[in-house]
Design a protein around this motif. Structure first.
Motif, PDB file in Angstrom:
ATOM      1  N   TYR A 119       0.809  -1.223   0.000  1.00 46.34           N
ATOM      2  CA  TYR A 119       0.000   0.000   0.000  1.00 46.34           C
ATOM      3  C   TYR A 119       0.840   1.270   0.000  1.00 46.34           C
ATOM      4  O   TYR A 119       0.300   2.374  -0.080  1.00 46.34           O
ATOM      5  N   TYR A 120       2.144   1.146   0.058  1.00 53.18           N
ATOM      6  CA  TYR A 120       3.029   2.312   0.050  1.00 53.18           C
ATOM      7  C   TYR A 120       3.496   2.664  -1.367  1.00 53.18           C
ATOM      8  O   TYR A 120       4.296   3.580  -1.554  1.00 53.18           O
ATOM      9  N   HIS A 121       2.980   1.949  -2.360  1.00 54.78           N
ATOM     10  CA  HIS A 121       3.294   2.260  -3.756  1.00 54.78           C
ATOM     11  C   HIS A 121       2.246   1.611  -4.657  1.00 54.78           C
ATOM     12  O   HIS A 121       1.597   0.638  -4.279  1.00 54.78           O
ATOM     13  N   THR A 122       2.056   2.218  -5.818  1.00 55.11           N
ATOM     14  CA  THR A 122       1.171   1.656  -6.835  1.00 55.11           C
ATOM     15  C   THR A 122       1.936   1.681  -8.157  1.00 55.11           C
ATOM     16  O   THR A 122       3.110   2.075  -8.182  1.00 55.11           O
ATOM     17  N   ASP A 123       1.262   1.329  -9.226  1.00 52.93           N
ATOM     18  CA  ASP A 123       1.922   1.412 -10.531  1.00 52.93           C
ATOM     19  C   ASP A 123       2.093   2.867 -10.980  1.00 52.93           C
ATOM     20  O   ASP A 123       2.855   3.149 -11.889  1.00 52.93           O
ATOM     21  N   LYS A 124       1.419   3.810 -10.301  1.00 55.05           N
ATOM     22  CA  LYS A 124       1.508   5.227 -10.657  1.00 55.05           C
ATOM     23  C   LYS A 124       2.166   6.105  -9.594  1.00 55.05           C
ATOM     24  O   LYS A 124       2.693   7.166  -9.913  1.00 55.05           O
ATOM     25  N   TYR A 125       2.110   5.702  -8.322  1.00 57.99           N
ATOM     26  CA  TYR A 125       2.558   6.569  -7.232  1.00 57.99           C
ATOM     27  C   TYR A 125       3.444   5.830  -6.236  1.00 57.99           C
ATOM     28  O   TYR A 125       3.290   4.635  -6.030  1.00 57.99           O
ATOM     29  N   ILE A 126       4.315   6.605  -5.605  1.00 62.65           N
ATOM     30  CA  ILE A 126       5.135   6.114  -4.500  1.00 62.65           C
ATOM     31  C   ILE A 126       4.835   7.019  -3.307  1.00 62.65           C
ATOM     32  O   ILE A 126       4.800   8.241  -3.459  1.00 62.65           O
ATOM     33  N   TYR A 127       4.608   6.427  -2.145  1.00 66.17           N
ATOM     34  CA  TYR A 127       4.324   7.188  -0.929  1.00 66.17           C
ATOM     35  C   TYR A 127       5.470   6.980   0.058  1.00 66.17           C
ATOM     36  O   TYR A 127       5.394   6.134   0.948  1.00 66.17           O
ATOM     37  N   PRO A 128       6.557   7.735  -0.081  1.00 66.18           N
ATOM     38  CA  PRO A 128       7.726   7.538   0.789  1.00 66.18           C
ATOM     39  C   PRO A 128       7.487   8.046   2.213  1.00 66.18           C
ATOM     40  O   PRO A 128       7.053   9.187   2.405  1.00 66.18           O
ATOM     41  N   VAL A 129       7.736   7.200   3.185  1.00 64.07           N
ATOM     42  CA  VAL A 129       7.572   7.564   4.591  1.00 64.07           C
ATOM     43  C   VAL A 129       8.597   8.639   4.943  1.00 64.07           C
ATOM     44  O   VAL A 129       9.785   8.506   4.643  1.00 64.07           O
ATOM     45  N   GLY A 130       8.106   9.704   5.551  1.00 67.00           N
ATOM     46  CA  GLY A 130       8.979  10.812   5.927  1.00 67.00           C
ATOM     47  C   GLY A 130       8.958  11.955   4.932  1.00 67.00           C
ATOM     48  O   GLY A 130       9.502  13.027   5.196  1.00 67.00           O
ATOM     49  N   TYR A 131       8.316  11.744   3.758  1.00 62.61           N
ATOM     50  CA  TYR A 131       8.190  12.831   2.789  1.00 62.61           C
ATOM     51  C   TYR A 131       7.458  13.977   3.464  1.00 62.61           C
ATOM     52  O   TYR A 131       6.396  13.794   4.056  1.00 62.61           O
ATOM     53  N   THR A 132       8.036  15.165   3.402  1.00 59.07           N
ATOM     54  CA  THR A 132       7.435  16.336   4.037  1.00 59.07           C
ATOM     55  C   THR A 132       7.657  17.555   3.163  1.00 59.07           C
ATOM     56  O   THR A 132       8.761  17.787   2.680  1.00 59.07           O
ATOM     57  N   ILE A 133       6.586  18.305   2.977  1.00 61.17           N
ATOM     58  CA  ILE A 133       6.647  19.530   2.194  1.00 61.17           C
ATOM     59  C   ILE A 133       5.847  20.606   2.918  1.00 61.17           C
ATOM     60  O   ILE A 133       4.911  20.290   3.663  1.00 61.17           O
ATOM     61  N   GLU A 134       6.243  21.864   2.751  1.00 64.68           N
ATOM     62  CA  GLU A 134       5.488  22.977   3.319  1.00 64.68           C
ATOM     63  C   GLU A 134       5.054  23.896   2.190  1.00 64.68           C
ATOM     64  O   GLU A 134       5.817  24.138   1.255  1.00 64.68           O
ATOM     65  N   LYS A 135       3.799  24.366   2.280  1.00 63.38           N
ATOM     66  CA  LYS A 135       3.250  25.244   1.258  1.00 63.38           C
ATOM     67  C   LYS A 135       2.504  26.393   1.916  1.00 63.38           C
ATOM     68  O   LYS A 135       1.760  26.187   2.874  1.00 63.38           O
ATOM     69  N   GLU A 136       2.705  27.577   1.378  1.00 60.65           N
ATOM     70  CA  GLU A 136       1.968  28.743   1.848  1.00 60.65           C
ATOM     71  C   GLU A 136       0.670  28.832   1.051  1.00 60.65           C
ATOM     72  O   GLU A 136       0.675  28.733  -0.182  1.00 60.65           O
ATOM     73  N   PHE A 137      -0.449  28.992   1.770  1.00 62.04           N
ATOM     74  CA  PHE A 137      -1.762  29.049   1.134  1.00 62.04           C
ATOM     75  C   PHE A 137      -2.691  29.834   2.053  1.00 62.04           C
ATOM     76  O   PHE A 137      -2.326  30.210   3.158  1.00 62.04           O
TER      77      PHE A 137
END
Length: 95
Positions: free
Chosen positions: A33-51
């Motif tokens: 469940y941490y990856h598909t044929d289209k996506y990878i969900y890496p543990v620890g991935y972190t991003i910040e966005k101003e909105f």
């Protein structure tokens, strides 16, 4: 982008004026469940966005999105870093 002496990139990386990559995380290859044929969900991935702020839509706020180890499934978390401190979590990146 700044590199360390060993050639790896130094984090955080400012992607745009409003987006900052904090960590690329680590690929979990042994849990389906941490990856598909289209996506990878890496543990620890972190991003910040101003909105726009949840507390006051006339102002901007920083949101931190992370992928956490949720056991069998990844846990997706979005935190509003303004005074509201709202947190959204779920087993899907889009729900």
């Amino acid at each position: 982008m700044t590199k360390k002496e060993d050639g790896s990139y130094k984090f955080p990386i400012q992607i745009t004026q409003k987006i900052k990559l904090i960590s690329i995380g680590e690929v979990v290859y042994d849990r389906p469940y941490y990856h598909t044929d289209k996506y990878i969900y890496p543990v620890g991935y972190t991003i910040e966005k101003e909105f726009y702020s949840i507390e006051d839509p006339n102002n901007q706020a920083v949101y931190r999105a992370s992928i956490l180890d949720g056991g069998e499934h990844p846990l997706f978390k979005v935190e509003c870093l303004d005074k509201s401190k709202k947190v959204f979590e779920g087993n899907s990146p889009s729900k």
